[in-house]
Design a protein around this motif. Structure first.
Motif, PDB file in Angstrom:
ATOM      1  N   SER A 185     -25.173  -8.481  28.367  1.00  0.00           N
ATOM      2  CA  SER A 185     -25.006  -6.872  28.152  1.00  0.00           C
ATOM      3  C   SER A 185     -25.977  -6.199  29.004  1.00  0.00           C
ATOM      4  N   MET A 186     -25.913  -6.188  30.381  1.00  0.00           N
ATOM      5  CA  MET A 186     -26.959  -5.293  31.109  1.00  0.00           C
ATOM      6  C   MET A 186     -26.691  -3.846  31.089  1.00  0.00           C
ATOM      7  N   ASP A 187     -25.479  -3.621  30.644  1.00  0.00           N
ATOM      8  CA  ASP A 187     -25.194  -2.075  30.433  1.00  0.00           C
ATOM      9  C   ASP A 187     -26.158  -1.220  29.669  1.00  0.00           C
ATOM     10  N   GLN A 188     -26.668  -1.903  28.752  1.00  0.00           N
ATOM     11  CA  GLN A 188     -27.931  -1.212  27.904  1.00  0.00           C
ATOM     12  C   GLN A 188     -29.047  -0.928  28.531  1.00  0.00           C
ATOM     13  N   TYR A 189     -29.604  -1.392  29.576  1.00  0.00           N
ATOM     14  CA  TYR A 189     -30.620  -1.203  30.321  1.00  0.00           C
ATOM     15  C   TYR A 189     -30.414   0.180  31.598  1.00  0.00           C
ATOM     16  N   SER A 190     -31.377   1.040  31.541  1.00  0.00           N
ATOM     17  CA  SER A 190     -31.367   1.979  32.400  1.00  0.00           C
ATOM     18  C   SER A 190     -31.793   1.401  33.905  1.00  0.00           C
ATOM     19  N   ASN A 191     -31.545   1.950  34.806  1.00  0.00           N
ATOM     20  CA  ASN A 191     -31.738   1.603  36.185  1.00  0.00           C
ATOM     21  C   ASN A 191     -33.307   1.526  36.359  1.00  0.00           C
TER      22      ASN A 191
END
Length: 163
Positions: free
Chosen positions: A60-66
């Motif tokens: 789940s990489m969506d949890q990390y900010s850019n």
């Protein structure tokens, strides 16, 4: 110095030069040996490239900010979902951590060894934020079912084993 000694040293020097030129190991290296050294079979663990699994949750990489998605990592045995073979011995790869994952990583690698879809690959490189699979990538040969998906961009430094 007398003439005999000068002649002896001159002939000895010429003999050594001809011997070095005919037995120089650098001149006799075969192309296959050079190509084999360019592709590393197994990437050694490296503090500079820690395993992405140790740093981030790859499911789940969506949890990390850019701002977090800029770091050196190793992608170990990632699955090649789709690829584009470019003209310059490079391949643009769409990768996932496991075969059934819907978390994608996109990178371009240079390899003289053929790369095939449905194989696994190990890569060391730099995470470079998020990207989207646009129509240009689809037009160049990426599978159209991946159109407009979000992926994590990776700048590749080293390629390891390709299984």
């Amino acid at each position: 110095m007398n003439r005999k000694r000068t002649a002896f040293l001159t002939s000895l020097t010429l003999l050594m030069i001809s011997s070095i030129n005919s037995h120089n190991p650098l001149k006799n290296v075969s192309t296959l040996e050079i190509q084999a050294k360019k592709t590393k079979n197994k990437l050694k663990p490296n503090k500079r490239y820690p395993s992405i699994n140790d740093k981030l949750d790859v499911v789940s990489m969506d949890q990390y900010s850019n701002s977090i998605l800029f770091m050196n990592v190793t992608l170990e045995n990632f699955y090649i979902k789709s690829l584009i073979k470019n003209n310059d011995q490079s391949y643009s790869l769409l990768l996932t951590p496991i075969k059934t994952s819907n978390q994608y990583f996109f990178t371009t690698v240079y390899s003289i060894q053929g790369i095939k879809r449905n194989n696994y690959i190990t890569i060391q490189g730099f995470l470079n934020g998020r990207t989207k699979i646009d129509q240009n990538k689809i037009n160049f040969g990426l599978n159209s079912k991946y159109s407009e998906i979000k992926a994590i961009s990776l700048l590749t430094d080293n390629i390891g084993s390709i299984d």
